[in-house]
Design an enzyme around this catalytic site. Structure first.
Site, mmCIF file in Angstrom:
data_model
loop_
_atom_site.group_PDB
_atom_site.id
_atom_site.type_symbol
_atom_site.label_atom_id
_atom_site.label_comp_id
_atom_site.label_asym_id
_atom_site.label_seq_id
_atom_site.Cartn_x
_atom_site.Cartn_y
_atom_site.Cartn_z
ATOM 1 N N GLY A 88 23.626 3.661 41.336
ATOM 2 C CA GLY A 88 22.239 3.415 40.930
ATOM 3 C C GLY A 88 22.143 3.851 39.486
ATOM 4 N N ASP A 123 25.385 14.093 34.225
ATOM 5 C CA ASP A 123 24.288 14.857 33.605
ATOM 6 C C ASP A 123 23.138 13.962 33.145
ATOM 7 O OD1 ASP A 123 25.454 13.505 31.544
ATOM 8 O OD2 ASP A 123 25.992 15.278 30.364
ATOM 9 N N GLY A 124 23.257 12.668 33.401
ATOM 10 C CA GLY A 124 22.168 11.766 33.023
ATOM 11 C C GLY A 124 22.136 11.411 31.550
ATOM 12 N N ARG A 174 18.048 -0.497 25.621
ATOM 13 C CA ARG A 174 18.762 -1.731 25.950
ATOM 14 C C ARG A 174 17.773 -2.767 26.467
ATOM 15 N NH1 ARG A 174 23.811 -1.169 29.864
ATOM 16 N NH2 ARG A 174 22.249 -0.894 31.485
ATOM 17 N N ARG A 181 22.272 -6.411 39.128
ATOM 18 C CA ARG A 181 23.730 -6.507 39.161
ATOM 19 C C ARG A 181 24.176 -7.074 40.509
ATOM 20 N NH1 ARG A 181 24.973 -1.474 35.865
ATOM 21 N NH2 ARG A 181 22.960 -0.923 35.016
ATOM 22 N N ASP A 254 29.252 -3.367 39.997
ATOM 23 C CA ASP A 254 27.996 -2.788 39.499
ATOM 24 C C ASP A 254 27.835 -3.009 37.991
ATOM 25 O OD1 ASP A 254 30.227 -0.837 39.789
ATOM 26 O OD2 ASP A 254 28.949 0.389 38.517
HETATM 27 P P1 AMP Z 1 29.627 3.261 34.651
HETATM 28 O O1 AMP Z 1 31.051 3.618 34.944
HETATM 29 O O2 AMP Z 1 29.138 3.743 33.304
HETATM 30 O O3 AMP Z 1 29.349 1.811 34.858
HETATM 31 O O4 AMP Z 1 28.725 4.064 35.691
HETATM 32 C C1 AMP Z 1 28.945 4.057 37.082
HETATM 33 C C2 AMP Z 1 27.863 4.854 37.759
HETATM 34 O O5 AMP Z 1 27.858 6.191 37.277
HETATM 35 C C3 AMP Z 1 26.445 4.339 37.557
HETATM 36 O O6 AMP Z 1 25.721 4.591 38.749
HETATM 37 C C4 AMP Z 1 25.962 5.173 36.413
HETATM 38 O O7 AMP Z 1 24.563 5.266 36.363
HETATM 39 C C5 AMP Z 1 26.594 6.522 36.717
HETATM 40 N N1 AMP Z 1 26.804 7.352 35.530
HETATM 41 C C6 AMP Z 1 27.672 7.133 34.510
HETATM 42 N N2 AMP Z 1 27.602 8.131 33.618
HETATM 43 C C7 AMP Z 1 26.673 9.003 34.061
HETATM 44 C C8 AMP Z 1 26.146 10.257 33.588
HETATM 45 N N3 AMP Z 1 26.575 10.807 32.446
HETATM 46 N N4 AMP Z 1 25.200 10.845 34.325
HETATM 47 C C9 AMP Z 1 24.776 10.309 35.466
HETATM 48 N N5 AMP Z 1 25.231 9.173 35.992
HETATM 49 C C10 AMP Z 1 26.170 8.510 35.294
HETATM 50 MG MG MG Z 2 27.813 0.679 34.805
#
Ligand code: AMP
Ligand code: MG
Length: 493
Positions: A88, A123-124, A174, A181, A254
């Site tokens: 998510g 960490d968001g 963005r 997705r 995703d």
């Molecule tokens: P990504 O690999 O960037 O496509 O992210 C995969 C999942 O990890 C998604 O649900 C993102 O929202 C979550 N995510 C990636 N980086 C972070 C972060 N620093 N803090 C929290 N969630 C993250």
């Molecule tokens: Mg992603």
């Protein structure tokens, strides 16, 4: 008009049931400030040349006015082939949608906004380097002519972000016609929430494919027609990647937009040397997302989406329509390569000519972008500007002679031999001089980490005109230095 609150704003996603998202406010950051504003793109919304301080407040965790309703979307997805139900928006928030001056709606999404219920161990936050990479590349792709998400601008803050080292945090605004997705559909399928699955499909059709509800489209097939559109757009996006030498790096479901737009820029790279096996993601040990795997992975991802659509569409129909993917991809790839080679007419032997070129380029590790640009300049430059790119110059010359005699068979609309100048001119319109090479991104990041954002502005300006000569910016067309060829880009962002 320059004020944000004067824009047409919609909360279409927030009007869906609670099962689709969680409402979350951005977590404040320290000392937020704008570091880049995408003025040309902002102008398409009637927004001004400079960013608004009110937006800074809103996006950095100040008070959010009623015209925005920030939320974290729930989705799932297959990551490196393994289903993960726990995904998510973990660090992004959807604020609403705004319309441009032509009435097209764009989701406004803030990346790096803070924790959400889907943050898992994260960490968001987003770091400066990955935010710059996404911003730069989405603009570069848009200018090349690829369907992609965009960005309105970015901010930095003094809130530290902890990765392998302490890094500066950043926020990206963005914009995309959708943030839905493949993984959104997978979530509702695997949790057995099939009413919500149907509602999602209905909304996707209403928002993004309204033409499918026209009387001519048989209504029992409207979901199939939607899937056909997704297949077609995905095929076109991946054909573009292959023709322009772009490796996405993390083609998890995703990270696949249902509108076939390049989405979630991570450890991507444009090829320097042509190497079909190139793996840009340092963490991709098996090469699942290697450059030449992308068309097949597109197929794999579409079959994962097909699985999620089985409550809405008959299995045989899904399987039949999936077959259109490879045909469409090959057709589009071949169209793009023909344009790159300046061949307007089809002749026997064209496929071999193209295959032989790619093999020769791979054997000789020739720079992909530079080769096509030099081939496009043979009306002004001698043949050896092309052959010197190859170790085996004899083989290169033999191929060039075959190519040039093939070009001589091209005719214009009046049946006259097409001129070299006309061919080369058309080729320069599709073979970029300027692409976002990893080393260029890295130089901009190094400066930005020292507080200097001027190089970022400069590079973005160059990348907005990839097909123009821009003689004053020649250095951005240079081949990578040795250190810049082997940059390892990790998933950490
Ligand atoms: P990504 O690999 O960037 O496509 O992210 C995969 C999942 O990890 C998604 O649900 C993102 O929202 C979550 N995510 C990636 N980086 C972070 C972060 N620093 N803090 C929290 N969630 C993250
Ligand atoms: Mg992603």
């Amino acid at each position: 008009m320059s004020l944000w609150q004067d824009l047409p704003i919609s909360h279409r996603y927030a009007e869906l049931p609670q099962s689709f998202y969680t409402r979350v406010m951005p977590t404040p950051v320290d000392n937020p400030r704008w570091v880049s504003w995408n003025a040309p793109f902002a102008a398409s919304f009637g927004l001004g040349e400079t960013p608004d301080d009110l937006w800074l407040q809103i996006f950095s965790g100040g008070e959010v006015p009623d015209y925005f309703q920030p939320l974290a979307m729930k989705y799932a997805g297959h990551q490196f082939g393994v289903y993960n139900p726990a995904l998510g928006d973990g660090r992004g928030l959807l604020f609403g949608a705004i319309a441009d001056q032509q009435g097209r709606w764009f989701d406004v999404h803030l990346k790096g906004a803070g924790l959400t219920p889907y943050s898992r161990m994260g960490d968001g936050r987003a770091v400066l380097r990955s935010t710059i990479r996404e911003y730069l590349c989405s603009e570069a792709m848009a200018a090349l002519g690829n369907q992609t998400t965009r960005a309105l601008g970015m901010m930095v803050s003094d809130t530290p972000v902890y990765r392998e080292r302490v890094e500066q945090g950043a926020l990206l605004i963005r914009l995309a016609e959708t943030h839905i997705r493949f993984g959104h559909f997978e979530h509702f399928f695997y949790t057995g929430q099939h009413d919500d699955l149907r509602l999602l499909a209905d909304k996707v059709i209403a928002w993004h494919f309204p033409e499918l509800t026209a009387a001519e489209v048989p209504q029992d097939n409207v979901y199939l027609a939607m899937f056909r559109q997704i297949i077609e757009r995905t095929a076109e996006m991946i054909a573009f990647w292959q023709a322009y030498g772009f490796a996405h790096g993390v083609m998890n479901t995703d990270n696949m937009s249902i509108l076939g737009q390049t989405f979630d820029y991570g450890p991507f790279a444009f090829l320097d040397d042509y190497d079909p096996r190139f793996i840009c993601n340092h963490s991709d040990h098996q090469g699942r997302y290697a450059f030449d795997m992308q068309p097949g992975i597109g197929w794999w991802n579409l079959t994962a989406l097909a699985q999620a659509l089985t409550p809405l569409i008959d299995k045989d129909a899904l399987e039949a329509v999936l077959q259109t993917y490879t045909t469409r991809l090959n057709q589009e790839y071949s169209r793009l390569i023909r344009c790159k080679l300046g061949l307007q007419q089809r002749r026997d032997g064209d496929s071999e000519l193209c295959d032989d070129l790619l093999n020769l380029m791979a054997e000789n590790r020739v720079d992909y972008t530079l080769f096509f640009r030099r081939l496009s300049s043979l009306d002004q430059q001698p043949l050896d500007t092309v052959t010197t790119l190859f170790d085996n110059q004899t083989a290169a010359l033999a191929w060039l002679q075959r190519y040039l005699s093939r070009c001589e068979q091209e005719t214009d609309s009046r049946g006259q031999a097409r001129t070299v100048a006309a061919r080369c001119q058309s080729m320069r319109e599709v073979n970029p001089k300027y692409i976002l090479r990893n080393y260029l991104a890295q130089q901009v990041i190094d400066a930005a980490e020292q507080g200097d954002f001027q190089p970022l502005e400069q590079l973005i300006a160059v990348l907005r005109r990839p097909y123009d000569e821009q003689p004053q910016h020649e250095r951005y067309a240079a081949l990578p230095p040795a250190w810049g060829k082997c940059l390892e880009i990790s998933c950490s962002s």
